[in-house]
Write a protein that holds these residues in place. Structure first.
Motif, mmCIF file in Angstrom:
data_model
loop_
_atom_site.group_PDB
_atom_site.id
_atom_site.type_symbol
_atom_site.label_atom_id
_atom_site.label_comp_id
_atom_site.label_asym_id
_atom_site.label_seq_id
_atom_site.Cartn_x
_atom_site.Cartn_y
_atom_site.Cartn_z
ATOM 1 N N ASN A 122 0.806 -1.224 0.000
ATOM 2 C CA ASN A 122 0.000 0.000 0.000
ATOM 3 C C ASN A 122 0.841 1.278 0.000
ATOM 4 O O ASN A 122 2.045 1.263 0.291
ATOM 5 N N THR A 123 0.186 2.363 -0.304
ATOM 6 C CA THR A 123 0.864 3.636 -0.530
ATOM 7 C C THR A 123 0.033 4.796 0.016
ATOM 8 O O THR A 123 -1.109 4.620 0.437
ATOM 9 N N VAL A 124 0.633 5.978 -0.025
ATOM 10 C CA VAL A 124 -0.104 7.234 0.134
ATOM 11 C C VAL A 124 0.141 8.022 -1.140
ATOM 12 O O VAL A 124 1.296 8.259 -1.528
ATOM 13 N N ILE A 145 -8.319 8.056 4.485
ATOM 14 C CA ILE A 145 -7.705 6.908 5.151
ATOM 15 C C ILE A 145 -8.692 5.742 5.133
ATOM 16 O O ILE A 145 -9.893 5.916 4.981
ATOM 17 N N ASP A 152 -2.461 0.423 8.475
ATOM 18 C CA ASP A 152 -1.962 1.485 7.601
ATOM 19 C C ASP A 152 -2.057 2.851 8.293
ATOM 20 O O ASP A 152 -1.128 3.668 8.212
ATOM 21 N N TRP A 153 -3.175 3.095 8.967
ATOM 22 C CA TRP A 153 -3.367 4.371 9.651
ATOM 23 C C TRP A 153 -2.415 4.493 10.836
ATOM 24 O O TRP A 153 -1.798 5.547 11.043
ATOM 25 N N LEU A 156 1.061 5.207 9.449
ATOM 26 C CA LEU A 156 1.114 6.555 8.870
ATOM 27 C C LEU A 156 1.126 7.618 9.958
ATOM 28 O O LEU A 156 1.942 8.564 9.918
ATOM 29 N N GLN A 196 -4.632 7.356 1.411
ATOM 30 C CA GLN A 196 -4.053 6.018 1.443
ATOM 31 C C GLN A 196 -4.651 5.233 0.276
ATOM 32 O O GLN A 196 -5.804 5.443 -0.096
ATOM 33 N N LEU A 217 4.011 2.233 2.363
ATOM 34 C CA LEU A 217 3.868 1.707 3.721
ATOM 35 C C LEU A 217 5.178 1.107 4.211
ATOM 36 O O LEU A 217 5.537 1.241 5.380
#
Length: 339
Positions: A122-124, A145, A152-153, A156, A196, A217
């Motif tokens: 995963n990415t932002v 998000i 992930d949150w 981040l 996200q 991530l």
């Protein structure tokens, strides 16, 4: 801060009895067939995000008949909110994360990881015209998000605090949604500056020229001291299903491993499934395929549990037990019994 949540087989008892039985016998699942069959022929109901990388192994198992080969029937249940659906009692298994497993056990929904799915994914991503070039630029912006209970949150928010001194809870307007497709739509409509995003949906966004990846991530996780190699996402099965159908769990893991190898070796299967998802650009498919291959994992090792414990030791103090919902990793969230 603003937050929006959106068997056959009859026993020979004489011809008369046979006919009578045939009229009233209940329907049962067909038994396993084939030399590789190790399951009992029953159903494994798997919750799958139709827009996530997790859709690819499920597709291969079903499309190539690996469930039949190994002696079970895979039933794919598409959902963008597997955790909520799972808590209602639907589904025998889902792809999930270590923190969700711990919270499920605390809630009495005993679930155990039987196989890995991916390491860090995963990415932002940010809109090119948002002025956001890194996580530090999110201050005062609108951020999508996948939920405040997602790993992930947690990663981040810890990374933003540690590397840039930003408390995303107070510095950013948050839009929560478990559906990456919805978040993708919102940023496309200009309602978000960054979001996200699933790694399999990222290539098509960056290929458009309208978005850029501002963080992955993996780089955020290792940036706050988490292990580089960790079973981040896993296949979790209900403990009750494991106890009642261990042969089906073993069969599922065998089918997944074969699907994993197919995904590693066969480029075309990625294109076939991507087409089902509306992705047809060859360059986008190639990037999606290579990003996913880097992250996919096929089996747990003795080091897997240690990696989870190391991750928890770092993340719990950073994020806080009040946010995670627990102050220590639950016992028994991972098993090597099916490796």
């Amino acid at each position: 801060m603003t937050t929006t949540s959106t068997a056959k087989g009859f026993v020979a008892l004489g011809f008369s009895a046979l006919l009578l039985t045939a009229c009233s016998a209940p329907e049962v699942a067909a038994g396993p067939t084939g030399d590789d069959a190790i399951g009992n022929g029953g159903v494994v109901e798997l919750l799958v995000s139709p827009s996530g990388t997790q859709a690819f192994p499920a597709y291969v198992i079903e499309h190539m008949g690996l469930d039949e080969k190994y002696g079970f029937e895979l039933k794919i249940v598409d959902t963008n909110d597997a955790q909520t659906v799972y808590r209602t009692g639907e589904g025998d298994a889902m792809t999930t994360s270590w923190n969700v497993l711990t919270n499920l056990k605390a809630a009495g929904v005993d679930t155990t990881a039987v196989a890995p799915f991916t390491s860090w994914v995963n990415t932002v991503v940010a809109s090119k015209d948002s002025g956001v070039e890194d996580i530090g630029d999110l201050d005062g912006k609108r951020l999508g998000i996948m939920g405040k209970t997602s790993s992930d949150w947690f990663i981040l928010s810890a990374y933003a605090e540690q590397e840039f001194g930003i408390d995303l809870e107070s510095a950013v307007t948050l839009q929560e949604s478990p559906s990456p497709a919805l978040l993708q739509g919102l940023i496309g409509q200009g309602e978000l500056d960054a979001t996200q995003m699933y790694n399999d949906m990222t290539p098509s966004m960056t290929a458009s020229g309208d978005y850029t990846v501002i963080a992955t991530l993996e780089e955020m996780a290792t940036g706050i001291g988490l292990p580089a190699e960790v079973p981040y996402l896993v296949y979790g099965f209900r403990d009750s299903y494991i106890e009642e159908n261990p042969e089906n769990v073993e069969a599922f893991v065998a089918a997944y491993r074969e699907a994993y190898q197919i995904l590693m070796d066969d480029d075309q299967v990625w294109a076939d499934k991507a087409a089902d998802m509306g992705i047809t650009d060859d360059a986008v498919i190639a990037e999606l395929r290579e990003m996913s291959r880097v992250a996919l994992r096929s089996e747990f090792t003795e080091e897997s549990q240690a990696a989870l414990e190391a991750m928890a030791e770092v993340l719990i103090p950073l994020v806080g037990a009040e946010n995670l919902g627990f102050d220590e990793l639950a016992d028994g969230i991972l098993t090597l019994d099916f490796q």
